[in-house]
Design a protein around this motif. Structure first.
Motif, short mmCIF file in Angstrom:
data_model
loop_
_atom_site.label_atom_id
_atom_site.label_comp_id
_atom_site.label_asym_id
_atom_site.label_seq_id
_atom_site.Cartn_x
_atom_site.Cartn_y
_atom_site.Cartn_z
N LEU B 237 0.75 -1.24 0.12
CA LEU B 237 0.11 -0.03 0.11
C LEU B 237 0.96 1.32 -0.08
O LEU B 237 0.58 2.12 -0.65
CB LEU B 237 -1.02 -0.09 1.27
N PRO B 238 1.85 1.47 0.75
CA PRO B 238 2.78 2.39 0.62
C PRO B 238 3.13 3.10 -0.78
O PRO B 238 2.75 4.15 -1.01
CB PRO B 238 3.85 2.34 1.52
N LYS B 240 1.14 2.46 -3.01
CA LYS B 240 -0.12 2.87 -4.07
C LYS B 240 -0.64 4.33 -3.53
O LYS B 240 -1.37 4.73 -4.04
CB LYS B 240 -1.14 1.87 -3.60
N VAL B 241 0.08 4.93 -2.66
CA VAL B 241 -0.27 6.32 -2.30
C VAL B 241 0.70 7.10 -2.49
O VAL B 241 0.47 8.19 -2.38
CB VAL B 241 -0.80 6.39 -0.73
N ASN B 242 1.98 6.75 -3.09
CA ASN B 242 2.79 7.88 -3.61
C ASN B 242 3.35 7.66 -4.97
O ASN B 242 4.10 8.38 -5.52
CB ASN B 242 4.03 7.77 -2.78
N GLY B 243 2.68 6.97 -5.67
CA GLY B 243 2.79 6.97 -7.16
C GLY B 243 3.99 5.87 -7.55
O GLY B 243 4.05 6.01 -9.00
N ALA B 245 3.84 2.44 -7.01
CA ALA B 245 3.77 1.07 -7.59
C ALA B 245 3.74 1.11 -9.08
O ALA B 245 3.30 1.86 -9.69
CB ALA B 245 2.43 1.05 -6.89
N TYR B 247 2.55 -0.78 -12.16
CA TYR B 247 1.51 -1.61 -13.05
C TYR B 247 2.10 -1.97 -14.21
O TYR B 247 3.18 -1.50 -14.63
CB TYR B 247 0.10 -1.10 -12.92
#
Ligand code: FES
Ligand code: FES
Lengths: 148, 745
Positions: B237-238, B240-243, B245, B247
């Motif tokens: 998750l970290p 996924k909140v700072n861009g 991650a 994909y």
């Protein structure tokens, strides 16, 4: 050539001026935290801050921005310390996470200048799509980031 | 192609696989391979992927502890296939399942860490490379589908954790000059029981990595769980909140060009002729459509490719049946088949015909469901680098072995030459079991001789999906004088996911179509469930919960209608049907209590539904109101029993997410077809739940010690449509038997 300032850094852009800012950010500058979801300004995955205000970047060009500084999710804080980022972790908001850059940037408006948003405010402002359905947790996270 | 792993997941507990399903693609030319890939879905050839000589997956390792944790210089040592330990005390656990939002990185790693006895902040997780050792034992493949990850891997991962821990203890004991038996593992350390002396895992990792794994695993968890059952935070998750991650669509490969697809608007069509690409881009014939790839330079963007692909002049060869692939025609065919089609019996108990003949009242209830798209927020995409000798793929995929098999058939390379890097998914929902997007990227990279990232524009995602099948379900319910169900006759008419892929032949049962309508928990002494295959060729696929969300709508609406016909409270009616089933009653009653069942308020109504799938029991109570004909959903209460919960927080997230998807699809979702062309192409004419539409949601997780583990990823969805229809009928007196309930939005 035009210049685009993103997260405090200025880039000289040689791309076709009709290129939406989303793709300048993603494919020219190489910051991939801003996402493509629909390309027609409906889903909000591409939300950025333009001069501090949330805007969907898939249908705006350099001309629309007119030199205003852009903040993407990567620039919201240096270390994920923004109250919304912290609240998002505390509430374990993201599922797939693909919408979350846009959601967090959208939410900045709600808590700017110490505002305490109501549920009704959240309903109006948070109009980005989350296919995974993290809405309930986002609402809770916004309230706690606002200290409300 | 062998049977799809997703199907195996769904069948593992009941039926044996049919050997007749094996099918080898006969033609390897590119358009054929692409078509095969398109139809192949999750199909994969075990012969092709049992070989495990694939280098480590390219996915990032992700940890809870510190984002971007600096790695110590001392290095990382592989203790077993699943577990590596760094001299910096970082413990890396690989996940055989792909992370697509369901929190599987925490759930699976928690099971390993349980036996390893490491602290959660030490743990980082990443995708396992493609290798037989990482197969989900329930599926026999490394596929993420069928709500099967925790159920499938649970025992294997406890053992994997224990084996690694035993090796670390052996090394640690040697370092301290004591016997392994004198030691225990705790908090990432090997501790001498008598003295408390300890060494860290990191300090003995190198030595442990040299040891032979013990033959037998000794499970600490036999005397109770420590980490399993805890709501530990999700390690990914970290990012996924700072861009940060990454994909599939965020991958950047040196020299890579961006491309976009445009497939034949008429499903089943192919390219007849393709004109040149506009300047600044190149066009590739994909067989079923084309791709445009933007040249390098300041305009080398996905956007340029998306514009270019629309400017290429293409003529199409259309399938002969295109005109038939029109929603109205498909529906009327289904209505004909309902009466006169060749029905295949899925389940029969007692004697329905004579019970129905003796019934005091017979209800004949017909329910209609549309095609529904997946709309994962990250559209299908894949990055491929094909050379003469190798092929490397970066894909957000639920079925990496399928990706490898498809790439092998297109490139002609051996599977060992093909590396699949499993990227996190911006949503899976069953869409990313398919291999169409992988095939197209491989074809494009092979044709152009450069790495290519190919993206589906959203319009292509909507119109080129493999949809949840449309269906017509008829439930004929015989009631006795007291309103009890004496006969239950359930017929489902729908296109077959398995038939379209060649996994079954005409006359065989598609048990994906009937799941959720057979083995009902209710006391139905005389019951018949059969299925008629609809020959419509609109491509259908696995959509979160598959047949369950279709059949539960019909089944749970019909039970409610039977309750109303016999003037019985729907909760009491179901309690009667579940009499003696303590576990089911507990779930039903918990949802009723949570949802305020029985509390009457003017202008408000509750609706109830109960459904079992993947070994998990679920009940939902919705509370709704209405203003000038428009429904407002105020609250959703859901009780679930999946046996044991590994991570209550991610479990709740999955139910919450399933509820939202269930709401969207029940209220508004459908794709209509005209002459084989999908009539919806983006979110502007496809309504989805947004914040302002959201009810409050309450989830209650019940546990039944000793019960077999049930799945969780899909179980939030099926109850939503019937619960809403039941509530609407109660509120307005109008019974809606067609989905979506409110097609006008
Ligand atoms: S991608 Fe811009 S709003 Fe959807
Ligand atoms: S978290 Fe997946 S779309 Fe919002």
């Amino acid at each position: 050539m035009a210049s685009l300032t993103v997260n405090g850094q200025t880039y000289q852009i040689q791309s076709d001026p009709s290129t939406p800012v989303l793709w300048l950010i993603r494919d020219v500058i190489g910051l991939k935290g801003t996402k493509y979801g629909c390309g027609i300004s409906v889903c909000g995955a591409c939300t950025i801050l333009v001069g501090g205000t949330p805007q969907r970047s898939c249908q705006i060009t350099m001309a629309d921005i007119n030199g205003a500084p852009v903040t993407t999710i990567e620039g919201l804080s240096a270390d994920s310390s923004h109250p919304l980022q912290q609240a998002w972790i505390a509430h374990q908001v993201p599922q797939c996470g693909f919408c979350q850059s846009g959601q967090i940037l959208r939410a900045t408006q709600l808590i700017a200048n110490g505002k305490i948003p109501s549920d009704a405010d959240i309903n109006v402002t948070m109009n980005n799509i989350c296919v995974c359905g993290t809405y309930t947790r986002m609402r809770a996270a916004i309230h706690s980031a606002a200290g409300g | 192609m062998r049977y799809a792993a997703a199907i195996a997941a769904r069948r593992a507990s009941s039926a044996a696989l049919s050997p007749s399903a094996d099918r080898d693609p006969s033609c390897d030319c590119e358009p054929c391979a692409a078509r095969a890939a398109h139809g192949a879905g999750v199909g994969l050839n075990r012969r092709n992927f049992l070989f495990s000589g694939v280098a480590a997956c390219g996915g990032l390792l992700i940890g809870v502890g510190v984002p971007g944790r600096a790695r110590a210089t001392g290095g990382t040592y592989r203790i077993t296939a699943w577990v590596s330990v760094g001299t910096d005390e970082t413990v890396t656990i690989l996940s055989g399942s792909q992370e697509m939002g369901q929190g599987i990185y925490s759930a699976l790693a928690q099971i390993v860490a349980e036996e390893l006895r490491v602290d959660w902040p030490q743990v980082q997780v990443g995708p396992a490379p493609l290798a037989a050792v990482f197969d989900n034992p329930l599926l026999g493949a490394q596929t993420t589908a069928g709500s099967s990850s925790v159920r499938g891997y649970f025992s294997a991962l406890l053992e994997a954790g224990a084996i690694a821990r035993q090796m670390l203890i052996e090394a640690g004991a040697a370092a301290m000059g004591v016997k392994p038996k004198a030691c225990v593992a705790a908090g990432g350390k090997v501790v001498v029981k008598a003295t408390g002396q300890s060494v860290t895992f990191g300090s003995v990792a190198a030595a442990a990595s040299q040891l032979k794994p013990p033959k037998k695993a000794t499970l600490y968890s036999n005397s109770g769980f420590v980490l399993v059952g805890q709501p530990v935070p999700r390690p990914e998750l970290p990012a996924k909140v700072n861009g940060t991650a990454v994909y599939g669509s965020d991958v950047v490969v040196p020299g890579m060009l961006y491309g976009a697809v445009l497939l034949c608007p008429t499903r089943g069509g192919t390219v007849a002729t393709m004109g040149p690409a506009p300047s600044g881009s190149q066009a590739v014939n994909l067989g079923t459509g084309i791709a445009a790839v933007a040249n390098a330079g300041p305009n080398g963007t996905t956007w340029t490719a998306m514009q270019a692909v629309k400017q290429v002049k293409v003529t199409w060869s259309l399938p002969a049946d295109a005109a038939q692939q029109t929603s109205k025609i498909i529906l009327s065919e289904a209505e004909t088949l309902l009466v006169s089609g060749n029905a295949i019996v899925a389940e029969t108990v007692g004697d329905v015909a004579s019970a129905q003949a003796g019934a005091a009242k017979v209800l004949t209830l017909t329910y209609i469901l549309p095609y529904v798209p997946h709309t994962t927020l990250e559209t299908p995409n894949c990055t491929a680098r094909v050379t003469a000798r190798t092929c490397e793929i970066w894909a957000s995929t639920q079925a990496p072995a399928g990706a490898q098999a498809v790439a092998a058939s297109i490139t002609g390379l051996k599977p060992q030459a093909i590396t699949v890097n499993c990227m996190q998914m911006g949503g899976g929902l069953g869409r990313k079991l398919e291999q169409d997007f992988v095939a197209y990227a491989v074809i494009a990279s092979k044709a152009l001789g450069v790495p290519v990232q190919l993206v589906f524009p959203r319009e292509q995602d909507f119109t080129q999906d493999q949809y949840r099948p449309m269906a017509v379900c008829r439930v004929t319910v015989g009631l006795d004088k007291s309103g009890r169900i004496v006969s239950w006759d359930f017929r489902n008419v729908s296109p077959s996911i398995l038939y379209q892929r060649g996994y079954i032949v005409d006359g065989q049962l598609d048990d994906q179509a009937t799941e959720g309508a057979t083995g009902l928990p209710y006391a139905l002494p005389n019951r018949l469930m059969d299925w008629v295959r609809h020959p419509a060729t609109v491509p259908v696929g696995f959509w979160r919960s598959v047949g369950n969300s279709i059949n539960a709508f019909a089944c749970e609406s019909a039970v409610d209608e039977a309750a109303l016909a016999s003037r019985t409270d729907p909760l009491a009616y179901r309690q009667g049907l579940l009499a003696g089933n303590a576990r089911a009653l507990a779930v039903l009653n918990q949802a009723a209590a949570l949802g305020g069942w029985g509390v009457t308020r003017q202008g408000y109504a509750n609706g109830l539904a109960y459904h079992e799938q993947f070994g998990t029991l679920a009940a939902v109570v919705v509370t709704i109101t209405e203003t000038s004909g428009v429904i407002q959903v105020l609250n959703v209460a859901c009780a679930v029993d999946c046996g044991m919960v590994v991570n209550p927080d991610t479990a709740a997230q999955q139910i919450e997410g399933g509820i939202v998807q269930g709401l969207t699809s029940a209220l508004w979702s459908q794709i209509l077809f005209k002459n084989g062309i999908a009539q919806t192409s983006n979110f502007d004419n496809y309504r989805m739940m947004r914040m302002a539409d959201m009810p409050t949601v309450e989830v209650s997780l019940l546990q039944t010690p000793g019960a077999p583990l049930g799945g969780l990823g899909e179980v939030g969805v099926p109850c939503m449509a019937p619960a809403l229809a039941n509530a609407w009928a109660k509120l307005t007196g109008k019974r809606l038997r067609t989905l979506p309930l409110f097609p006008k939005g």
